[in-house]
Design a protein around this motif. Structure first.
Motif: not given
Length: 275
Positions: A273-274, A267-268, A228-232
């Protein structure tokens, strides 16, 4: 024989806390088919014991101990004659990550040299001495004692578990590879994972805990959150609902709650942050 049962106090809010600490003479065989509800450290102070966990029995002579995770079935008894032990049971939300970082997730004998006796052979007694003389109503000093003990154990203990971890990871490799491609399926359960490996769920649970320090389902959640982090980051225009579905969560609210609980932010916020 000495024994301290710590008051609950603020234990639930501390990253580490002691449940019990003590010394005893092991007169009878102890069998725990359901394991113990807290992390359990047991070391020999005199004589010798036999400890069985994961279908393996090993000896615990003087200058040797073992650390068992919660819920792992085990048994122990004297190897013959008097067996004196010291023990420490503890818990807290920080413990799994600490033990994983210290490579102390597998229950196996940990030895130390006699010259380090003042550091490890006396650790439990010194811990009890402080509990006896200090007013530690909320458990802050006891929490620090647990952390200090684990650091000392890692510094002076002799660990020979690398080959066992490698063997366990090889046994789990078919499932790890399968999860890498099937994690989006929300129907994945323990029974299905066991079928992939061709082993009982109970055996699979023990292997996962010994190798990674977490249950198979917890490993799956970690994998889904990593994806999920990769997709976000990689799909900035995709909705949180879409990402939740793509990594195997049944609904967005469950995904958001799990993400926040495991990372500390929603998540948002992670996405921003990225940017």
């Amino acid at each position: 024989m000495r024994r301290f049962v710590l008051p609950s106090g603020m234990a639930g809010t501390l990253p580490l806390f002691i449940e019990t600490v003590g010394t005893t003479v092991e007169a009878n065989k102890m069998v725990r088919p359901e394991g113990y509800p807290y992390y359990h450290w047991l070391q020999t102070t005199a004589g010798e014991g036999l400890f069985t966990v994961g279908g393996v029995t090993f000896s615990l002579p003087v200058h040797t101990g073992v650390l068992v995770q919660p819920g792992v079935p085990h048994a122990y008894e004297s190897a013959g004659g008097r067996w004196d032990t010291a023990y420490l049971t503890f818990g807290g939300p920080a413990v799994p990550d600490i033990l994983l970082s210290l490579s102390m997730v597998e229950p196996r004998p940990i030895r130390w040299e006699p010259g380090d006796a003042s550091l490890l052979d006396r650790s439990i007694e010194e811990m009890m001495d402080r509990l006896e003389t200090a007013d530690d109503l909320f458990g802050f000093n006891a929490s620090a004692d647990v952390y200090r003990f684990l650091m000392t154990l890692r510094q002076y203990g002799q660990f020979d578990n690398r080959s066992a971890i490698i063997r366990n990871s090889q046994k789990l490799r078919p499932l790890l590879d399968w999860l890498e491609t099937h994690y989006p399926d929300p129907e994945i359960g323990l029974a299905g994972m066991g079928r992939v490996l061709g082993m009982p769920v109970s055996t699979m649970n023990v292997l996962f805990r010994h190798t990674f320090g977490v249950s198979p389902y917890a490993y799956l959640i970690q994998l889904r959150l990593r994806k999920a982090k990769e997709l976000l980051i990689g799909l900035p225009d995709a909705s949180v609902k879409t990402i939740a579905e793509r990594v195997g969560f049944r609904d967005a609210s469950h995904f958001v709650a799990t993400f926040r609980r495991k990372t500390g932010i929603p998540p948002e916020r992670f996405r921003k942050l990225h940017e």
